[in-house]
Structures are given as structure tokens and as C-alpha cells.
Design an enzyme around this catalytic site. Structure first.
Site, mmCIF file in Angstrom:
data_model
loop_
_atom_site.group_PDB
_atom_site.id
_atom_site.type_symbol
_atom_site.label_atom_id
_atom_site.label_comp_id
_atom_site.label_asym_id
_atom_site.label_seq_id
_atom_site.Cartn_x
_atom_site.Cartn_y
_atom_site.Cartn_z
ATOM 1 N N ARG A 93 84.778 -3.863 83.346
ATOM 2 C CA ARG A 93 83.775 -2.326 83.580
ATOM 3 C C ARG A 93 82.752 -2.860 82.472
ATOM 4 O O ARG A 93 82.015 -2.220 83.269
ATOM 5 C CB ARG A 93 85.318 -1.554 82.679
ATOM 6 C CG ARG A 93 85.934 -1.846 84.080
ATOM 7 C CD ARG A 93 87.339 -0.819 83.190
ATOM 8 N NE ARG A 93 88.417 -0.803 84.060
ATOM 9 C CZ ARG A 93 89.716 -1.560 84.051
ATOM 10 N NH1 ARG A 93 89.950 -2.769 83.466
ATOM 11 N NH2 ARG A 93 90.520 -1.194 84.897
ATOM 12 N N SER A 124 84.760 7.698 86.588
ATOM 13 C CA SER A 124 82.994 6.454 86.533
ATOM 14 C C SER A 124 83.460 5.574 85.642
ATOM 15 O O SER A 124 83.009 5.450 84.016
ATOM 16 C CB SER A 124 81.646 6.493 86.587
ATOM 17 O OG SER A 124 81.918 7.667 87.982
ATOM 18 N N ASP A 153 96.708 3.455 82.629
ATOM 19 C CA ASP A 153 97.334 2.159 82.441
ATOM 20 C C ASP A 153 98.205 2.568 81.633
ATOM 21 O O ASP A 153 99.466 1.173 82.344
ATOM 22 C CB ASP A 153 95.682 1.852 81.240
ATOM 23 C CG ASP A 153 94.803 2.102 81.827
ATOM 24 O OD1 ASP A 153 94.193 0.857 81.976
ATOM 25 O OD2 ASP A 153 93.962 2.933 82.015
ATOM 26 N N ARG A 156 100.648 2.326 84.481
ATOM 27 C CA ARG A 156 101.081 1.158 85.465
ATOM 28 C C ARG A 156 101.908 0.447 84.603
ATOM 29 O O ARG A 156 103.296 0.157 84.420
ATOM 30 C CB ARG A 156 100.138 0.143 85.090
ATOM 31 C CG ARG A 156 99.319 0.538 86.246
ATOM 32 C CD ARG A 156 97.578 -0.276 86.080
ATOM 33 N NE ARG A 156 96.871 0.302 87.185
ATOM 34 C CZ ARG A 156 95.615 -0.159 87.155
ATOM 35 N NH1 ARG A 156 94.427 -0.414 86.405
ATOM 36 N NH2 ARG A 156 94.407 -0.068 87.707
ATOM 37 N N HIS A 180 89.287 1.729 77.897
ATOM 38 C CA HIS A 180 90.373 1.714 79.466
ATOM 39 C C HIS A 180 89.582 0.598 79.493
ATOM 40 O O HIS A 180 88.121 0.558 80.324
ATOM 41 C CB HIS A 180 89.968 2.486 80.362
ATOM 42 C CG HIS A 180 89.797 2.568 82.065
ATOM 43 N ND1 HIS A 180 91.436 1.968 82.600
ATOM 44 C CD2 HIS A 180 89.114 2.247 82.747
ATOM 45 C CE1 HIS A 180 91.037 1.795 83.448
ATOM 46 N NE2 HIS A 180 89.794 2.006 83.935
HETATM 47 N N1 LIG Z 1 88.944 5.273 85.268
HETATM 48 C C1 LIG Z 1 89.440 4.949 86.271
HETATM 49 O O1 LIG Z 1 90.846 4.115 86.036
HETATM 50 C C2 LIG Z 1 89.121 3.901 87.598
HETATM 51 C C3 LIG Z 1 89.988 3.582 88.627
HETATM 52 C C4 LIG Z 1 88.745 3.012 89.614
HETATM 53 C C5 LIG Z 1 87.649 2.980 90.077
HETATM 54 N N2 LIG Z 1 87.322 3.859 88.790
HETATM 55 C C6 LIG Z 1 85.516 3.674 89.215
HETATM 56 O O2 LIG Z 1 84.906 4.938 89.261
HETATM 57 C C7 LIG Z 1 84.095 5.037 90.304
HETATM 58 C C8 LIG Z 1 83.700 4.786 91.577
HETATM 59 O O3 LIG Z 1 84.334 4.082 92.416
HETATM 60 P P1 LIG Z 1 84.642 4.008 93.570
HETATM 61 O O4 LIG Z 1 85.170 2.908 94.368
HETATM 62 O O5 LIG Z 1 85.334 5.202 94.528
HETATM 63 O O6 LIG Z 1 83.407 3.413 94.642
HETATM 64 P P2 LIG Z 1 82.697 4.064 95.496
HETATM 65 O O7 LIG Z 1 81.167 2.222 96.160
HETATM 66 O O8 LIG Z 1 83.393 3.563 96.792
HETATM 67 O O9 LIG Z 1 82.021 5.705 95.462
HETATM 68 C C9 LIG Z 1 81.053 5.455 94.767
HETATM 69 C C10 LIG Z 1 80.074 7.302 95.650
HETATM 70 O O10 LIG Z 1 79.915 7.578 94.748
HETATM 71 C C11 LIG Z 1 78.313 7.565 94.472
HETATM 72 N N3 LIG Z 1 77.137 8.188 94.178
HETATM 73 C C12 LIG Z 1 76.134 7.534 94.084
HETATM 74 N N4 LIG Z 1 75.244 8.059 93.746
HETATM 75 C C13 LIG Z 1 75.448 9.471 92.841
HETATM 76 C C14 LIG Z 1 74.760 10.272 92.595
HETATM 77 N N5 LIG Z 1 73.887 10.354 91.805
HETATM 78 N N6 LIG Z 1 76.097 11.843 92.409
HETATM 79 C C15 LIG Z 1 77.154 12.022 93.263
HETATM 80 N N7 LIG Z 1 77.996 10.601 93.992
HETATM 81 C C16 LIG Z 1 76.798 9.564 93.764
HETATM 82 C C17 LIG Z 1 78.157 6.843 95.930
HETATM 83 O O11 LIG Z 1 76.953 6.946 97.166
HETATM 84 C C18 LIG Z 1 79.264 6.430 96.283
HETATM 85 O O12 LIG Z 1 80.481 7.103 97.608
HETATM 86 C C19 LIG Z 1 83.333 2.915 89.982
HETATM 87 O O13 LIG Z 1 82.259 3.355 88.460
HETATM 88 C C20 LIG Z 1 84.829 2.716 89.459
HETATM 89 O O14 LIG Z 1 84.239 0.660 87.962
HETATM 90 C C21 LIG Z 1 87.277 3.871 87.143
#
Ligand SMILES: NC(=O)c1ccc[n+]([C@@H]2O[C@H](COP(=O)([O-])OP(=O)(O)OC[C@H]3O[C@@H](n4cnc5c(N)ncnc54)[C@H](O)[C@@H]3O)[C@@H](O)[C@H]2O)c1
Length: 330
Positions: A93, A124, A153, A156, A180
Site C-alpha cells: 500500500r 484510498s 482488517d 477479517r 492498514h
Molecule cells: N481502505 C481500505 O481498506 C481499502 C480497501 C480496498 C481498496 N482501497 C483503496 O481504494 C482505492 C480505490 O480502489 P478501486 O479498486 O476502487 O480502484 P479503481 O481503479 O477501480 O477506481 C478508482 C477510481 O478513482 C477515480 N479517480 C481518479 N482520480 C480521481 C479524482 N481526482 N476524483 C475522483 N475520482 C478519481 C478513477 O477514475 C477510478 O474510477 C485504492 O487506493 C485502493 O487501494 C482501500
């Protein structure tokens, strides 16, 4: 008659990808929000998700689902940031940091520009560092920008314990604390099954040969869960969608729930200048307060270790920002 103006529970979801859309689906089903607005620079994706979700409205509690504009930040109760890149297989991450920080800075600047009074929930990754950076950039009271932390987590962890011990997950109370990410750890001192501390439970339950080895295997599996899911299907989405919904419930219903969200520490556990997952009371104001808990020395050391690792990421960000400022000097 109550003449108080009706206040819509409006949630803006920033990023309509796997996490944003799955959260929108879970939130819609939950009946917690009156209005769900999805924002993504990929307008076609946002529109597609909205139409797909809206067509299920006959089966949801009443909710308005639509594409958002940045002006929607102004009167939202909750803004959930899921924008940016996700981990590639074999990527940690922390590796995502450089790619996502610029996106988050831009989103936070716009939220502040719109004079929003919302609570901001960061999903994110790397979520702890981005929560810290967003909180400093906005300059708001610390509780108003929070990260999803180790809520997923911890879920899980509860699931794996429940399966191993043969006890309903709802009777398993257990928390993962810290980053995380790879340095997170199981707080065994806070783990209990139906009120019985885990050590005591294990000493009376003889379903496994080596309880200590089982505990260590379960904690390890939690830490590596996301990597396994990403290898299998490319992203994690259902678990985080539900975890975000439970945090949203605490905020929109002013529940004062205890959740291990990521919050900026100001001396709690002897730690400051970093955001990470610790048990917090979560209400309509975001993090109301960090729950005072006494951790045994080994768990405290693990928490400090997570803080040290995250501070290295924050220092790298500050270094990068300083060198960008130096290069752009006239
Ligand atoms: N916190 C957690 O437990 C957890 C769990 C899973 C994923 N995540 C994180 O969540 C984030 C998103 O993952 P995902 O699988 O949805 O990715 P994804 O690629 O499917 O979606 C990301 C989206 O963000 C959009 N985006 C980019 N720049 C942007 C902006 N300036 N404003 C608005 N939208 C914008 C993109 O167009 C895309 O549609 C990643 O950083 C991932 O690591 C966090």
C-alpha cells in the site's frame, strides 16, 4: 409540530471504481442515506454506475442516486474518498503513495474551497498517510477527516476467529490496530469471545491442539488477506464496501460506535504526528475521541512500530513537496 428544517443525509462518493460503486451499493441497501452522489473524472463510468444502481431502486429503501458535481461537497454530511490507483499484485500500500497523493490534495482543496461542513472519510491507500496528509492540508479539527483504518482488517480477524472457534462472528470482539498494511497487528489483549478473554476461552476450549500456533496463523492470514484477494480477482471491494457502510452508519446516525478508524494521534499511546488505526468513538462529528485503552508492552511496541513506518512515508512526502517547491522557484 416540529418545524426544524428537514436535513437530507447526503453522501458524496469520490471515485466510482470498484470500491466507490460497491460502497454505493451497500449504502443504498442500508437505508442510511437520502441522497448518494458519485463523482469521478470518468463521467461515463460515474453515469453507468448511477444508472445501474438507480435501476435497483425499486428494491432499495428510498434514496436518490445521481452523478455529483464538486459543488455537492458544500452541503454533504459525509464525503467518502475512494479515488485513485489501487495496488497491483506484489505492490504494498505504501508503494501507492506517490501516485495517489496528488489526487487527494486536489480533492481536499476543492472540498475546502466549497466550504463543506462534511465529515471526510478516506478509503484510498495508503489510507493512514493520506488521512494524515488530508487532515494537515485541510487544517480542520482532527476528528473531521478520518480513514477507514483497520475496520476492514478487524472484520477479517473476527471472521477468521469465528470460523476457527465455531462461534458466531457477532459474539467475537476483536481488533486489528496500527497501520492498514504490513505492520498492523492483532490486539490479543482486547480480544474476547462472548465476554471471555481469548486466553481464558482457549484454556477451556479443546477444539485445537495448539491454540498459540492457531492464533499466530490467524493474525498472519488477516495481514495477508488483501494480497490474496488481489491475486485472485484484481481488487478488494465487497469487504471494504461494507466496512465503509458501518463507519457511515456511526456518522450518519450519530451512533458513538467503537471503530478502529485511522485518526491523527495527539499524544495518545505516547504517539503524535501520524494517523493510524486505534479504537475510536465515532459520531456525527467523525472521531469524537480516541478510546483510552491500556495496551500491554508488546502491543504498544507494535503500535509504535506502525507509527514509525508511517512517519517514514510522511517524511518522504514532505521531502518530495520541498523538492518540488525548490524546482519551481523562479
Ligand atoms: N481502505 C481500505 O481498506 C481499502 C480497501 C480496498 C481498496 N482501497 C483503496 O481504494 C482505492 C480505490 O480502489 P478501486 O479498486 O476502487 O480502484 P479503481 O481503479 O477501480 O477506481 C478508482 C477510481 O478513482 C477515480 N479517480 C481518479 N482520480 C480521481 C479524482 N481526482 N476524483 C475522483 N475520482 C478519481 C478513477 O477514475 C477510478 O474510477 C485504492 O487506493 C485502493 O487501494 C482501500
Amino acid at each position: 409540530m416540529n418545524d426544524a428544517p428537514w436535513k437530507t443525509r447526503k453522501v458524496v462518493i469520490v471515485g466510482a471504481g470498484a470500491v466507490g460503486s460497491t460502497f454505493a451499493y451497500a449504502l443504498g441497501q442500508s437505508g442510511l442515506a437520502d441522497e448518494i452522489a458519485l463523482l469521478d473524472p470518468n463521467r461515463d463510468l460515474a453515469m453507468g454506475q448511477v444508472l445501474d444502481l438507480a435501476h435497483g431502486q425499486a428494491f432499495f429503501p428510498a434514496v436518490q442516486i445521481r452523478v455529483a458535481e464538486t459543488s455537492d461537497y458544500a452541503d454533504a454530511q459525509l464525503i467518502v474518498i475512494t479515488a485513485g490507483s489501487k495496488q497491483r499484485p506484489d505492490e504494498s500500500r505504501l508503494d501507492l503513495l506517490q501516485r495517489n497523493i496528488k489526487i487527494i490534495d486536489g480533492i481536499i482543496d476543492e472540498i475546502v474551497r466549497q466550504k463543506s461542513s462534511a465529515v471526510v472519510l478516506m478509503a484510498s491507500n495508503p489510507v493512514d498517510i493520506l488521512t494524515y496528509a488530508a487532515s494537515k492540508r485541510a487544517g480542520w479539527p482532527r476528528g473531521r477527516i478520518i480513514g477507514s483504518g483497520t475496520v476492514l482488517d478487524s472484520a477479517r480477524f473476527r471472521y477468521l476467529l469465528s470460523r476457527h472457534c465455531g462461534v458466531d462472528v457477532h459474539n467475537v470482539h476483536a481488533y486489528i490496530l496500527g497501520e492498514h498494511g504490513d505492520s498492523e497487528f492483532a490486539s490479543w489483549s482486547m480480544t474476547n469471545i462472548a465476554g471471555q478473554p481469548i486466553q481464558q476461552f482457549c484454556s477451556l476450549c479443546h477444539t485445537c491442539d495448539d491454540a498459540e500456533a492457531a492464533r499466530s496463523r490467524i493474525a498472519d492470514e488477516v495481514i495477508h488477506s488483501a494480497y490474496h484477494i488481489i491475486e485472485f480477482k484484481g481488487a478488494t471491494s465487497f469487504g471494504i464496501g461494507l466496512a465503509l457502510t458501518s463507519i457511515a452508519a456511526a456518522i450518519l446516525r450519530n451512533q458513538h460506535g467503537v471503530l478502529t478508524v485511522s485518526t491523527v494521534l495527539e499524544g495518545e499511546f505516547g504517539i503524535e504526528g501520524v494517523s493510524l488505526g486505534v479504537p475510536c468513538i465515532v459520531s456525527q462529528n467523525g472521531v469524537e475521541r480516541v478510546l483510552p485503552v491500556t495496551l500491554p508492552p508488546d502491543e504498544l511496541r507494535s503500535l509504535v512500530n506502525s507509527a514509525t513506518i508511517l512517519k517514514q512515508g510522511i517524511a518522504q512526502l514532505e521531502l518530495d513537496a520541498a523538492s518540488v517547491a525548490e524546482v519551481s522557484k523562479p
